[in-house]
Design an enzyme around this catalytic site. Sequence first.
Site, short mmCIF file in Angstrom:
data_model
loop_
_atom_site.label_atom_id
_atom_site.label_comp_id
_atom_site.label_asym_id
_atom_site.label_seq_id
_atom_site.Cartn_x
_atom_site.Cartn_y
_atom_site.Cartn_z
N ASP A 49 -3.41 -6.91 -7.09
CA ASP A 49 -3.71 -8.30 -7.37
C ASP A 49 -3.97 -8.44 -8.89
OD1 ASP A 49 -5.16 -10.93 -5.79
OD2 ASP A 49 -5.79 -10.53 -7.85
N GLY A 112 -6.13 -10.18 1.17
CA GLY A 112 -5.28 -10.19 2.35
C GLY A 112 -3.83 -10.53 2.04
N LEU A 114 -2.14 -9.67 -0.66
CA LEU A 114 -1.50 -8.46 -1.17
C LEU A 114 -1.27 -7.42 -0.08
CD1 LEU A 114 -0.91 -6.57 -3.72
CD2 LEU A 114 -1.16 -9.02 -4.08
N ASP A 116 -1.12 -7.82 3.19
CA ASP A 116 -0.12 -8.29 4.17
C ASP A 116 1.29 -8.10 3.63
OD1 ASP A 116 -2.03 -9.08 6.02
OD2 ASP A 116 -1.30 -11.15 6.17
N THR A 137 -11.18 -8.21 -1.19
CA THR A 137 -11.86 -9.45 -0.79
C THR A 137 -12.59 -9.18 0.53
OG1 THR A 137 -10.01 -10.26 0.53
CG2 THR A 137 -10.06 -10.91 -1.80
N LYS A 149 -1.37 -5.82 11.46
CA LYS A 149 -0.36 -6.86 11.18
C LYS A 149 -0.04 -7.00 9.69
CE LYS A 149 -2.32 -10.22 13.82
NZ LYS A 149 -2.36 -11.47 14.57
N LYS A 158 3.23 -20.24 8.12
CA LYS A 158 2.41 -19.09 7.75
C LYS A 158 2.80 -17.86 8.56
CE LYS A 158 -2.21 -18.36 7.10
NZ LYS A 158 -2.32 -17.60 5.89
N LEU A 177 -16.54 -6.67 -4.26
CA LEU A 177 -17.00 -8.03 -3.96
C LEU A 177 -17.88 -8.60 -5.08
CD1 LEU A 177 -17.92 -7.65 -0.17
CD2 LEU A 177 -15.77 -8.42 -1.18
N1 LIG Z 1 -3.07 -9.14 8.70
C1 LIG Z 1 -4.06 -9.77 9.30
O1 LIG Z 1 -4.44 -9.43 10.42
C2 LIG Z 1 -4.77 -10.87 8.57
C3 LIG Z 1 -6.03 -11.29 9.01
C4 LIG Z 1 -6.69 -12.28 8.28
C5 LIG Z 1 -6.09 -12.83 7.16
N2 LIG Z 1 -4.85 -12.40 6.77
C6 LIG Z 1 -4.19 -12.98 5.60
O2 LIG Z 1 -5.00 -12.76 4.45
C7 LIG Z 1 -4.70 -13.75 3.50
C8 LIG Z 1 -5.99 -14.24 2.87
O3 LIG Z 1 -6.62 -13.17 2.25
P1 LIG Z 1 -7.67 -13.39 1.07
O4 LIG Z 1 -8.61 -14.42 1.47
O5 LIG Z 1 -8.14 -12.05 0.70
O6 LIG Z 1 -6.77 -14.06 -0.08
P2 LIG Z 1 -6.13 -13.52 -1.43
O7 LIG Z 1 -5.50 -12.20 -1.24
O8 LIG Z 1 -5.28 -14.61 -1.95
O9 LIG Z 1 -7.40 -13.33 -2.39
C9 LIG Z 1 -8.22 -14.43 -2.67
C10 LIG Z 1 -8.43 -14.63 -4.18
O10 LIG Z 1 -9.33 -13.65 -4.66
C11 LIG Z 1 -8.80 -12.99 -5.82
N3 LIG Z 1 -9.39 -11.66 -5.77
C12 LIG Z 1 -9.10 -10.66 -4.91
N4 LIG Z 1 -9.96 -9.63 -5.05
C13 LIG Z 1 -10.83 -10.00 -6.01
C14 LIG Z 1 -11.97 -9.38 -6.59
N5 LIG Z 1 -12.43 -8.20 -6.16
N6 LIG Z 1 -12.62 -10.03 -7.60
C15 LIG Z 1 -12.20 -11.25 -8.00
N7 LIG Z 1 -11.14 -11.89 -7.48
C16 LIG Z 1 -10.47 -11.27 -6.49
C17 LIG Z 1 -7.32 -13.11 -5.67
O11 LIG Z 1 -6.67 -13.04 -6.92
C18 LIG Z 1 -7.18 -14.48 -5.04
O12 LIG Z 1 -7.22 -15.47 -6.03
C19 LIG Z 1 -3.93 -14.85 4.22
O13 LIG Z 1 -2.61 -14.84 3.79
C20 LIG Z 1 -4.04 -14.48 5.69
O14 LIG Z 1 -2.90 -14.85 6.42
C21 LIG Z 1 -4.21 -11.44 7.45
#
Ligand SMILES: NC(=O)c1ccc[n+]([C@@H]2O[C@H](COP(=O)([O-])OP(=O)(O)OC[C@H]3O[C@@H](n4cnc5c(N)ncnc54)[C@H](O)[C@@H]3O)[C@@H](O)[C@H]2O)c1
Length: 377
Positions: A49, A112, A114, A116, A137, A149, A158, A177
Amino acid sequence: MSVGEWTVHARLDVSYRVAEAPGLLAPGDRALARAARLEPGARRLVVVDQRVLELHGARLRAYFAARQAVPHLLALPGGERTKTVATLEQVVREADQVGLARRDPIVAVGGGVLTDLVGLAASLYRRGTPFVRVPTTLVGMVDAAVGAKTAVNAQGQKNRLGSYHPAADTLLDRSFLSTLSLRHIRNGMAEIVKMAVIDDAVLFDLLDADAEELVTGRLAGPAGREVMRRAITAMLAHLEPNLWEQDLRRAVDFGHTFGPAVEMAAQPGMLHGEAVALDMALCCAIAVDQGLLAEVDARRVLRLLHRTGLPVRHALGEPDFLWEALTESTRHRDGRQHVPLPAGIGKCVFADALTAADLRRAVRTLDRLVEAEGITR
Ligand SMILES: NC(=O)c1ccc[n+]([C@@H]2O[C@H](COP(=O)([O-])OP(=O)(O)OC[C@H]3O[C@@H](n4cnc5c(N)ncnc54)[C@H](O)[C@@H]3O)[C@@H](O)[C@H]2O)c1
């Protein structure tokens, strides 16, 4: 004349590891080196990321340097717009450039989105390449990066393209975090509240005791560790016996019946966990109407969501829209509603015969409960 017919039976034995790895990027730590087989001279594709690279890149580079391994970094922005087939092809191009051997793991470091995306790329590259997940995250740590998944969005939907391809190793370092925005912490908290409501009343009590501090402290202390451990334990206990989702009655879909439609309709701007929270609030109201959940418990859930900083009511949550959302979810569940509802806190049952009238009544019930709690937004 007889016709030839062959039936092939094969089994795929899957095991993968999810492990806490505090101090993951400390130069002397071995967890990532072991998982990614970082020997001297090893070249590894590391998809990271962009924001994480800005914040933690120096440590990541130093970690590889300490092992005389070479990271081939591909930085991609977080957020849904990165989860596309075009970006998937970008990962494949980079994998070719690195000259990855068949068993060289790809390393994914990010949220998530990245993990995924890289998971899908890894599952397709040479029909299956290993990969390592380092979620950064809260959503990644308790949900996206612990299951099997993978996905990208396609056709305006989505996760329309995806696969089941767990990483052999997922390494959890909560210190990532510390740089995550509070909104994204709250986003991840929604999935933790979900596990508490459907599976773990003790977890619910822990959240209830400490909601605000857990959020503002970004789950850094022992209470945060305990909460995350319980949430992941419950999540994996639900995923393991149904990893390929042969059974479409999934308690972990609590919050994910009406949520996806709300989330898509509210783009850009709504995060996944926020939509999950709205859905959970509504489902608590449905459960009250069905006599499954005491009003006092439904109010506890609403209060916890609100204290966590998550929404419980939204303009999109009107009966006609919700009925459409339920219809789409029913298609996704092969024609059955299978709506997970709390039966008391810590237990889950499934509804299969909800009507449009039930949803109208639930919206009224939700409004009444929200008002009783004095929640104004
Ligand atoms: N595979 C699965 O079972 C499953 C389950 C739940 C969600 N998901 C998927 O996960 C995605 C959402 O994941 P998300 O909420 O992590 O979103 P994301 O990956 O977009 O991250 C959220 C934001 O946080 C930033 N970021 C990441 N790590 C950081 C850190 N340590 N410090 C500062 N900023 C940071 C990223 O640049 C981004 O802007 C969705 O696409 C969803 O469909 C998949």
